[in-house]
Design an enzyme around this catalytic site. Structure first.
Site, PDB file in Angstrom:
ATOM      1  N   ILE A  23       0.823  -1.203   0.000  1.00  0.00           N
ATOM      2  CA  ILE A  23       0.000   0.000   0.000  1.00  0.00           C
ATOM      3  C   ILE A  23       0.857   1.252   0.000  1.00  0.00           C
ATOM      4  O   ILE A  23       0.607   2.197  -0.752  1.00  0.00           O
ATOM      5  CB  ILE A  23      -0.946   0.006   1.222  1.00  0.00           C
ATOM      6  N   TYR A 159      -3.724  -6.214  16.921  1.00  0.00           N
ATOM      7  CA  TYR A 159      -3.795  -5.457  15.671  1.00  0.00           C
ATOM      8  C   TYR A 159      -5.042  -4.573  15.658  1.00  0.00           C
ATOM      9  O   TYR A 159      -4.967  -3.359  15.400  1.00  0.00           O
ATOM     10  CB  TYR A 159      -3.816  -6.418  14.495  1.00  0.00           C
ATOM     11  N   LYS A 163      -5.003  -0.420  15.812  1.00  0.00           N
ATOM     12  CA  LYS A 163      -5.569   0.365  14.716  1.00  0.00           C
ATOM     13  C   LYS A 163      -6.802   1.151  15.180  1.00  0.00           C
ATOM     14  O   LYS A 163      -7.099   2.232  14.650  1.00  0.00           O
ATOM     15  CB  LYS A 163      -5.927  -0.546  13.547  1.00  0.00           C
ATOM     16  N   ALA A 192      -6.640  -6.823   1.457  1.00  0.00           N
ATOM     17  CA  ALA A 192      -5.879  -6.330   0.309  1.00  0.00           C
ATOM     18  C   ALA A 192      -4.810  -7.328  -0.121  1.00  0.00           C
ATOM     19  O   ALA A 192      -4.241  -8.068   0.695  1.00  0.00           O
ATOM     20  CB  ALA A 192      -5.221  -4.989   0.642  1.00  0.00           C
TER      21      ALA A 192
END
Length: 260
Positions: A23, A159, A163, A192
Protein backbone atom coordinates in the site's frame (compact mmCIF):
# COMPACT_ATOMS: atom_id res chain seq x y z
CA UNK A 1 -19.30 28.75 -10.66
CA UNK A 2 -15.65 28.04 -9.90
CA UNK A 3 -13.90 25.09 -11.50
CA UNK A 4 -13.66 21.85 -9.60
CA UNK A 5 -10.32 21.54 -7.78
CA UNK A 6 -7.92 19.12 -9.41
CA UNK A 7 -6.28 16.20 -7.69
CA UNK A 8 -2.73 17.52 -7.75
CA UNK A 9 0.24 17.32 -5.41
CA UNK A 10 2.36 19.71 -7.43
CA UNK A 11 4.89 21.46 -5.19
CA UNK A 12 4.36 19.02 -2.31
CA UNK A 13 6.94 17.08 -0.35
CA UNK A 14 5.37 13.75 0.59
CA UNK A 15 6.54 11.34 3.30
CA UNK A 16 5.17 7.78 3.16
CA UNK A 17 5.99 5.27 5.88
CA UNK A 18 6.06 1.69 4.70
CA UNK A 19 6.68 3.09 1.23
CA UNK A 20 8.91 0.25 0.07
CA UNK A 21 6.13 -2.20 -0.77
CA UNK A 22 2.39 -2.81 -0.89
CA UNK A 23 0.00 0.00 0.00
CA UNK A 24 2.75 2.47 0.91
CA UNK A 25 4.63 1.92 -2.34
CA UNK A 26 1.41 2.26 -4.32
CA UNK A 27 0.67 5.58 -2.64
CA UNK A 28 4.20 6.87 -3.23
CA UNK A 29 3.92 6.06 -6.94
CA UNK A 30 0.47 7.65 -7.18
CA UNK A 31 1.80 10.77 -5.45
CA UNK A 32 4.47 11.09 -8.14
CA UNK A 33 1.83 10.67 -10.86
CA UNK A 34 -0.17 13.45 -9.17
CA UNK A 35 2.80 15.80 -9.45
CA UNK A 36 4.56 15.57 -6.09
CA UNK A 37 7.94 17.27 -6.35
CA UNK A 38 9.84 15.17 -3.80
CA UNK A 39 9.19 11.94 -1.93
CA UNK A 40 10.53 10.35 1.23
CA UNK A 41 9.81 6.70 2.01
CA UNK A 42 10.63 4.53 5.00
CA UNK A 43 11.04 0.79 5.39
CA UNK A 44 13.17 -1.93 6.94
CA UNK A 45 14.39 -3.62 3.73
CA UNK A 46 17.34 -1.48 2.58
CA UNK A 47 17.72 -3.12 -0.83
CA UNK A 48 14.03 -2.85 -1.61
CA UNK A 49 13.89 0.72 -0.32
CA UNK A 50 16.73 1.90 -2.49
CA UNK A 51 15.26 0.16 -5.54
CA UNK A 52 11.87 1.82 -5.08
CA UNK A 53 13.48 5.22 -4.44
CA UNK A 54 15.54 4.93 -7.62
CA UNK A 55 12.46 4.02 -9.66
CA UNK A 56 10.11 6.85 -8.71
CA UNK A 57 11.49 9.41 -11.16
CA UNK A 58 11.58 12.39 -8.78
CA UNK A 59 14.05 13.29 -6.01
CA UNK A 60 13.39 10.57 -3.45
CA UNK A 61 14.95 9.84 -0.08
CA UNK A 62 14.81 6.34 1.38
CA UNK A 63 15.08 6.33 5.17
CA UNK A 64 15.72 2.87 6.63
CA UNK A 65 13.90 2.64 9.94
CA UNK A 66 12.18 0.23 12.28
CA UNK A 67 9.13 2.15 13.47
CA UNK A 68 9.05 0.09 16.65
CA UNK A 69 12.11 2.13 17.70
CA UNK A 70 10.80 5.44 19.04
CA UNK A 71 14.17 7.17 18.69
CA UNK A 72 14.55 6.04 15.06
CA UNK A 73 11.00 7.17 14.35
CA UNK A 74 11.68 10.58 15.89
CA UNK A 75 14.54 11.17 13.45
CA UNK A 76 12.59 10.46 10.28
CA UNK A 77 10.99 13.84 9.68
CA UNK A 78 14.20 15.78 10.33
CA UNK A 79 16.11 13.55 7.91
CA UNK A 80 13.43 14.01 5.25
CA UNK A 81 13.33 17.78 5.66
CA UNK A 82 17.11 18.17 5.70
CA UNK A 83 17.23 16.47 2.29
CA UNK A 84 13.97 17.58 0.67
CA UNK A 85 12.59 20.63 2.47
CA UNK A 86 9.46 20.98 4.63
CA UNK A 87 7.18 17.95 4.50
CA UNK A 88 3.59 19.05 3.96
CA UNK A 89 1.99 15.67 3.19
CA UNK A 90 2.33 12.59 5.38
CA UNK A 91 0.97 9.09 4.87
CA UNK A 92 1.24 6.69 7.80
CA UNK A 93 0.98 3.46 5.80
CA UNK A 94 3.38 1.19 7.70
CA UNK A 95 1.77 -1.41 9.93
CA UNK A 96 2.10 -4.84 11.51
CA UNK A 97 -0.68 -7.44 11.37
CA UNK A 98 0.68 -10.24 13.54
CA UNK A 99 -1.90 -12.76 14.77
CA UNK A 100 -2.94 -13.34 18.36
CA UNK A 101 -6.19 -13.65 20.34
CA UNK A 102 -7.03 -12.37 23.81
CA UNK A 103 -6.04 -15.81 25.11
CA UNK A 104 -2.56 -16.06 23.60
CA UNK A 105 -1.21 -12.60 22.68
CA UNK A 106 2.05 -11.95 24.54
CA UNK A 107 2.54 -8.53 26.09
CA UNK A 108 5.65 -8.08 23.94
CA UNK A 109 3.58 -8.53 20.77
CA UNK A 110 0.93 -6.13 22.05
CA UNK A 111 3.61 -3.52 22.75
CA UNK A 112 5.28 -3.93 19.34
CA UNK A 113 2.02 -3.60 17.41
CA UNK A 114 1.03 -0.50 19.38
CA UNK A 115 4.51 0.95 18.83
CA UNK A 116 4.35 0.56 15.04
CA UNK A 117 0.62 1.00 14.40
CA UNK A 118 -0.21 3.80 16.84
CA UNK A 119 2.88 5.34 18.45
CA UNK A 120 4.82 5.84 15.22
CA UNK A 121 1.97 7.77 13.54
CA UNK A 122 1.68 9.89 16.71
CA UNK A 123 5.41 10.72 16.69
CA UNK A 124 5.42 11.60 12.99
CA UNK A 125 2.17 13.57 13.12
CA UNK A 126 3.40 15.55 16.09
CA UNK A 127 6.77 16.34 14.50
CA UNK A 128 5.22 17.38 11.20
CA UNK A 129 2.51 19.47 12.85
CA UNK A 130 5.01 21.28 15.09
CA UNK A 131 7.12 22.27 12.07
CA UNK A 132 4.16 23.34 9.95
CA UNK A 133 2.68 25.43 12.76
CA UNK A 134 6.02 27.13 13.29
CA UNK A 135 6.21 27.87 9.55
CA UNK A 136 2.52 28.85 9.38
CA UNK A 137 2.00 26.37 6.57
CA UNK A 138 -0.95 24.08 5.89
CA UNK A 139 -0.61 20.34 5.38
CA UNK A 140 -2.41 17.02 5.07
CA UNK A 141 -2.07 13.64 6.75
CA UNK A 142 -3.59 10.30 5.75
CA UNK A 143 -3.56 7.36 8.13
CA UNK A 144 -3.98 3.88 6.67
CA UNK A 145 -6.09 2.07 9.25
CA UNK A 146 -8.22 -1.08 8.77
CA UNK A 147 -11.79 -2.31 8.87
CA UNK A 148 -10.66 -4.29 11.92
CA UNK A 149 -10.57 -0.99 13.83
CA UNK A 150 -14.35 -1.40 14.16
CA UNK A 151 -13.73 -4.45 16.36
CA UNK A 152 -11.87 -6.99 14.30
CA UNK A 153 -11.48 -10.73 14.24
CA UNK A 154 -10.76 -12.65 17.46
CA UNK A 155 -7.33 -13.68 16.14
CA UNK A 156 -6.29 -10.04 15.61
CA UNK A 157 -6.70 -8.66 19.12
CA UNK A 158 -3.58 -6.49 19.33
CA UNK A 159 -3.79 -5.46 15.67
CA UNK A 160 -7.44 -4.40 15.92
CA UNK A 161 -6.86 -2.55 19.19
CA UNK A 162 -3.80 -0.69 17.88
CA UNK A 163 -5.57 0.37 14.72
CA UNK A 164 -8.60 1.39 16.77
CA UNK A 165 -6.23 3.68 18.66
CA UNK A 166 -5.03 5.10 15.34
CA UNK A 167 -8.63 5.75 14.28
CA UNK A 168 -9.23 7.76 17.45
CA UNK A 169 -5.90 9.56 17.02
CA UNK A 170 -6.99 10.52 13.50
CA UNK A 171 -10.14 12.24 14.74
CA UNK A 172 -8.45 13.79 17.76
CA UNK A 173 -5.60 15.32 15.78
CA UNK A 174 -7.93 16.45 13.00
CA UNK A 175 -9.86 18.44 15.58
CA UNK A 176 -6.73 19.75 17.29
CA UNK A 177 -4.99 20.85 14.09
CA UNK A 178 -7.85 22.25 12.02
CA UNK A 179 -7.23 25.82 13.23
CA UNK A 180 -3.78 25.49 11.69
CA UNK A 181 -5.22 24.24 8.37
CA UNK A 182 -3.61 20.83 8.83
CA UNK A 183 -6.05 18.15 7.75
CA UNK A 184 -6.04 14.55 9.05
CA UNK A 185 -8.10 11.75 7.54
CA UNK A 186 -8.03 7.96 7.74
CA UNK A 187 -8.80 5.00 5.48
CA UNK A 188 -10.21 1.82 7.00
CA UNK A 189 -8.81 -0.66 4.52
CA UNK A 190 -10.37 -4.03 3.77
CA UNK A 191 -8.69 -7.26 2.70
CA UNK A 192 -5.88 -6.33 0.31
CA UNK A 193 -3.50 -8.14 -2.02
CA UNK A 194 -0.08 -7.03 -0.74
CA UNK A 195 3.33 -8.64 -0.19
CA UNK A 196 2.66 -8.49 3.53
CA UNK A 197 -0.59 -10.42 3.14
CA UNK A 198 1.15 -13.05 1.02
CA UNK A 199 3.77 -13.46 3.74
CA UNK A 200 1.08 -13.86 6.41
CA UNK A 201 -0.81 -16.43 4.34
CA UNK A 202 2.39 -18.45 3.85
CA UNK A 203 3.21 -18.23 7.55
CA UNK A 204 -0.30 -19.47 8.37
CA UNK A 205 0.31 -22.54 6.18
CA UNK A 206 -2.08 -21.64 3.38
CA UNK A 207 -1.36 -22.88 -0.18
CA UNK A 208 0.60 -20.78 -2.67
CA UNK A 209 -2.57 -20.23 -4.72
CA UNK A 210 -4.53 -18.82 -1.77
CA UNK A 211 -5.23 -15.61 -3.73
CA UNK A 212 -6.80 -17.51 -6.63
CA UNK A 213 -9.08 -19.23 -4.13
CA UNK A 214 -9.91 -16.08 -2.17
CA UNK A 215 -10.64 -13.71 -5.08
CA UNK A 216 -13.90 -15.38 -6.28
CA UNK A 217 -15.30 -15.22 -2.75
CA UNK A 218 -15.16 -11.42 -2.72
CA UNK A 219 -18.17 -9.32 -3.85
CA UNK A 220 -16.24 -7.73 -6.73
CA UNK A 221 -14.26 -10.83 -7.62
CA UNK A 222 -10.86 -9.77 -6.31
CA UNK A 223 -9.06 -8.37 -3.30
CA UNK A 224 -8.29 -4.66 -2.97
CA UNK A 225 -5.02 -3.76 -4.67
CA UNK A 226 -2.54 -1.01 -3.71
CA UNK A 227 -3.51 0.99 -6.78
CA UNK A 228 -7.13 1.13 -5.61
CA UNK A 229 -6.43 2.79 -2.28
CA UNK A 230 -3.58 4.93 -3.64
CA UNK A 231 -6.00 7.06 -5.63
CA UNK A 232 -8.09 7.81 -2.55
CA UNK A 233 -5.03 8.61 -0.44
CA UNK A 234 -3.73 11.08 -3.03
CA UNK A 235 -7.17 12.70 -3.26
CA UNK A 236 -7.22 13.19 0.52
CA UNK A 237 -3.75 14.76 0.44
CA UNK A 238 -4.69 17.15 -2.36
CA UNK A 239 -6.65 20.40 -2.41
CA UNK A 240 -9.53 18.48 -3.96
CA UNK A 241 -10.26 17.43 -0.37
CA UNK A 242 -9.51 20.87 1.09
CA UNK A 243 -12.70 20.95 3.19
CA UNK A 244 -12.36 17.40 4.52
CA UNK A 245 -10.81 16.51 7.86
CA UNK A 246 -11.48 14.00 10.61
CA UNK A 247 -13.04 11.49 8.21
CA UNK A 248 -12.66 7.74 8.60
CA UNK A 249 -13.50 6.18 5.25
CA UNK A 250 -14.41 2.48 5.06
CA UNK A 251 -12.62 1.30 1.92
CA UNK A 252 -13.99 -2.20 1.59
CA UNK A 253 -16.27 -4.40 -0.50
CA UNK A 254 -18.44 -5.16 2.51
CA UNK A 255 -20.69 -2.67 4.25
CA UNK A 256 -20.15 -2.40 7.99
CA UNK A 257 -23.35 -3.16 9.89
CA UNK A 258 -25.22 -4.61 6.88
CA UNK A 259 -26.65 -8.13 7.13
CA UNK A 260 -28.50 -10.51 4.86
Amino acid sequence: MSALPKVSLKGRVVLVTGGTQGIGEGIARAAVEAGADRIAITGRDIGRGRAVADSLGVPTLFIPADLADADACARILALAEDALGPVDALVNAAGLTDRGSILDTPVALWDRLFAVNARAPFILTQAMAQRLVALRRSGAIVNIITMSSHGGQPFLTAYAASKGALATLTKNTAHGLRAHRIRVNGINLGWADTPGEHAIQARDGNPADWLDQAAPTQPFGRLIEPRDVAGLAVHLLSDAAAMMTGALIDFDQNVMGAYG
